[in-house]
Design an enzyme around this catalytic site. Structure first.
Site, PDB file in Angstrom:
ATOM      1  N   PHE A 142       0.835  -1.200   0.000  1.00 11.42           N
ATOM      2  CA  PHE A 142       0.000   0.000   0.000  1.00 11.42           C
ATOM      3  C   PHE A 142       0.873   1.254   0.000  1.00 11.42           C
ATOM      4  CE2 PHE A 142      -2.324  -3.241   2.389  1.00 11.42           C
ATOM      5  CZ  PHE A 142      -3.634  -3.122   1.966  1.00 11.42           C
ATOM      6  N   ASP A 143       0.484   2.241  -0.792  1.00 14.08           N
ATOM      7  CA  ASP A 143       0.952   3.608  -0.578  1.00 14.08           C
ATOM      8  C   ASP A 143       0.258   4.130   0.684  1.00 14.08           C
ATOM      9  OD1 ASP A 143       2.022   6.189  -1.003  1.00 14.08           O
ATOM     10  OD2 ASP A 143       0.287   6.782  -2.195  1.00 14.08           O
TER      11      ASP A 143
END
Length: 309
Positions: free
Chosen positions: A160-161
């Protein structure tokens, strides 16, 4: 599992199967010719994502045979119901366990996502993903990797960013509108104030719940789920707020990689996640080039900037 107990991942047929040729036949020759096509569809690389989910389910069933808290895949498509036989044949051909279908005959399937108690929606149609995000459903547009990569078949890896993905875009707004120095100053002043949640926070929570089920059986070292935070933030200047926010939510992330603006593609090539979520298309494109299946989350101020440029 019963829908209320499951972690439901709704996947569009175009995100699961390679439908380029089928789409051409439909557009050039119509529905009747399309319905009379091959017995099953050609497989796309996205299928590795579902195989990893099914491995997690198999491990959960071994440890908790009476528990229904596991992944459930729904095939969500605006195909006509008469095409359903080909989709069913394809699911069986590739040995996937998908029991729930939604075929809307040309209508948008987004209205059904809530009825199916969807935790995550993956589609190749960016307009439908945008519609789902606006309806409050964790969603992303799938992009195939530009080259073949071997993925783990014993561990689901999800990257995930941070900003505008797990977290809200409040800090990204400061950066876009007032610059990097003001962003660093803002993050340090607010280090102990948790960030608001972003569109994928709920899915990270879902993964965490399943991980804890393995930890409870002393399977932490052999857990078939691993999560990664891959962020353009720098650790020293703006990383503390991110980690403290996760702690305040009671969430763990297995690995946190602070890149201080460096490209994400090489790090992702090392991780080899089954899917990587980011809100900015240039990170998606960089990940694709090096073999990562990337998913664009159309949320936050970054979308306005990308559209204007």
């Amino acid at each position: 599992p019963k829908p209320q107990n499951a972690i439901t991942v709704a996947v569009s047929s175009r995100a699961l199967f390679n439908l380029v040729e089928e789409q051409r036949i439909y557009e050039e020759h119509g529905l009747e010719k399309y319905k009379g096509g091959t017995l099953h569809l050609s497989v796309d690389v996205h299928i590795f994502n579902l195989q990893a989910l099914e491995h997690v389910n198999a491990r959960l069933l071994e440890l908790y045979p009476d528990d229904e808290e596991r992944f459930d895949i729904v095939l969500m498509t605006n195909n006509h119901a008469q095409v359903g036989v080909r989709l069913i044949n394809s699911i069986n051909h590739y040995g996937l366990t998908i029991e729930r279908f939604c075929m809307t005959g040309g209508e948008s399937p987004i209205g059904y996502l809530t009825a199916y108690l969807t935790n995550l929606y993956l589609s190749a149609d960016s307009d439908k993903v945008q519609e789902a995000i606006e309806a409050g459903i964790a969603s992303a547009t799938m992009f195939t990797a530009s080259k073949d990569v071997t993925y783990s078949d014993t561990q689901l890896r999800v990257a995930f960013d941070g900003d505008a993905v797990i977290f809200s875009d409040e800090s990204e707004q400061i950066f876009k509108e007032q610059g990097l120095d003001r962003f660093f100053e803002h993050e340090q002043l607010n280090e102990n104030k948790p960030l608001a949640q972003g569109p994928l926070k709920g899915f990270l929570e879902d993964l965490g719940k399943l991980q804890k089920k393995f930890y409870a059986k002393n399977e932490r070292l052999n857990c078939p789920i691993r999560t990664y935070l891959v962020t353009a933030r720098s650790a020293a200047s703006s990383g503390a707020r991110v980690l403290k926010t996760l702690r305040s939510w009671g969430l763990e992330i297995d690995e946190a990689l602070f890149l201080a603006g460096a490209p994400k593609g090489p790090v992702l090539a090392k991780i080899r996640p089954h899917i990587f979520f980011d809100d900015q298309m240039f990170h998606i494109e960089g990940a694709q080039k090096l073999g990562t299946i990337a998913a664009h989350v159309p949320y936050g101020i970054g979308q306005k900037h990308s559209k204007s440029t």
